[in-house]
Design an enzyme around this catalytic site. Sequence first.
Site, short mmCIF file in Angstrom:
data_model
loop_
_atom_site.label_atom_id
_atom_site.label_comp_id
_atom_site.label_asym_id
_atom_site.label_seq_id
_atom_site.Cartn_x
_atom_site.Cartn_y
_atom_site.Cartn_z
N HIS A 34 0.86 -1.19 0.00
CA HIS A 34 0.00 0.00 0.00
C HIS A 34 0.89 1.24 0.00
CE1 HIS A 34 1.09 0.07 4.20
NE2 HIS A 34 0.49 -1.09 4.43
N GLY A 36 1.86 3.11 2.27
CA GLY A 36 2.87 3.14 3.33
C GLY A 36 4.15 2.45 2.86
N HIS A 37 3.99 1.30 2.23
CA HIS A 37 5.14 0.59 1.69
C HIS A 37 5.82 1.44 0.60
CE1 HIS A 37 2.62 -3.03 2.97
NE2 HIS A 37 3.74 -3.19 3.64
N SER A 185 -2.39 -0.32 6.63
CA SER A 185 -1.94 -1.67 6.97
C SER A 185 -2.56 -2.64 5.98
CB SER A 185 -2.38 -2.02 8.40
OG SER A 185 -2.31 -3.42 8.59
N SER A 186 -1.79 -3.66 5.64
CA SER A 186 -2.34 -4.69 4.74
C SER A 186 -3.55 -5.34 5.37
CB SER A 186 -1.28 -5.75 4.45
OG SER A 186 -0.10 -5.13 3.98
P1 AMP Z 1 4.59 -5.58 6.30
O1 AMP Z 1 4.49 -5.91 4.85
O2 AMP Z 1 3.27 -5.23 6.91
O3 AMP Z 1 5.38 -6.57 7.07
O4 AMP Z 1 5.41 -4.22 6.38
C1 AMP Z 1 6.62 -4.05 5.71
C2 AMP Z 1 7.22 -2.75 6.16
O5 AMP Z 1 6.34 -1.69 5.86
C3 AMP Z 1 7.47 -2.71 7.67
O6 AMP Z 1 8.71 -2.08 7.92
C4 AMP Z 1 6.32 -1.88 8.16
O7 AMP Z 1 6.61 -1.19 9.36
C5 AMP Z 1 6.15 -0.91 7.02
N1 AMP Z 1 4.81 -0.32 7.04
C6 AMP Z 1 3.63 -0.97 7.13
N2 AMP Z 1 2.61 -0.09 7.20
C7 AMP Z 1 3.16 1.14 7.16
C8 AMP Z 1 2.63 2.47 7.20
N3 AMP Z 1 1.32 2.71 7.31
N4 AMP Z 1 3.50 3.51 7.13
C9 AMP Z 1 4.84 3.28 7.02
N5 AMP Z 1 5.39 2.06 6.97
C10 AMP Z 1 4.57 1.00 7.05
#
Ligand code: AMP
Length: 292
Positions: A34, A36-37, A185-186
């Site tokens: 998303h 954020g990523h 968030s995913s």
């Molecule tokens: P995940 O795929 O959820 O394991 O997240 C991968 C990376 O993206 C991790 O370092 C998370 O902290 C970061 N991340 C997830 N959601 C956000 C967000 N809303 N804002 C910034 N970074 C994020």
Amino acid sequence: MLVYSSPRELAAWRDRVRGMGQRIALVPTMGALHAGHATLLRAARAQADKLVASIFVNPTQFGPLEDFDRYPRQLDADQAVCREAGVDMLFCPPREDMYAGDHSVYVVEGRLTRGLCGPHRPGHFRGVLTVVAQLFNMVQPAVAMFGQKDAQQARLIQRMVRDLHMPVRVLIAPTVREADGLALSSRNRYLTEDERRRACALSQALRLGEGAYQRGVRDADEVCRQMRKHCETVAAPVAIDYVEAVDFERLEPVRTLADGVLLAMAARIGGTRLIDNILLGRERILGAFDLV
Ligand code: AMP
């Protein structure tokens, strides 16, 4: 953009890049990417010569009753996000290349995992640290970027790198939010429309806590009580795992709020577990914790 699933292909590419004296930035993810990523990827892009993203839904970080099987998998859409964000190489290893059938070595942290999400998700951080250590060894990045949304995870990785002398600089990027404050968030896609509305309570509670701090309130218990009450009222029915004020360095509870204190919370709305946090006095401590 190169897309590799084989660790051998990855290693050959990595050796070529490093052989030219270039530095690699790594952003590990579990996919379902998303905005954020995307922000994390762009921030990492600016830190090195080559940008690597990894997508791996890591089985060892899910508890037996958690959402491993239904975690969203959407490689085509994820590839488009990575390409758009300037990823040079996307690494998507199959499970058997990360975990041999008789895999038996894990990274376990014994201090920063005692609080916050640690007790609520036994084994979770052991899985996270293990897979991140594997990825660091495979990709050999100079820099790795993690999101503040998962603040405990990011601090743990900084601690692992320090304690195990891993030659990686671990940076933390700010949380990206929806217009109404909900941290991206995913897992947000699990929320029904009604749950999605109630989920705003988390970021609202954090803003409430931050506002109280800015007005001079220093009693951590009092502020956490107010935050909890807000969440219980607005998000009802909700199961709150914790609302805590901890110092960002040690992740230990504090009695008195100050710059550098992290207000953090986790709550379950319907079947979805959400986490969020805010760092007090953030501007003044930039750099001290390798935030970008
Ligand atoms: P995940 O795929 O959820 O394991 O997240 C991968 C990376 O993206 C991790 O370092 C998370 O902290 C970061 N991340 C997830 N959601 C956000 C967000 N809303 N804002 C910034 N970074 C994020």
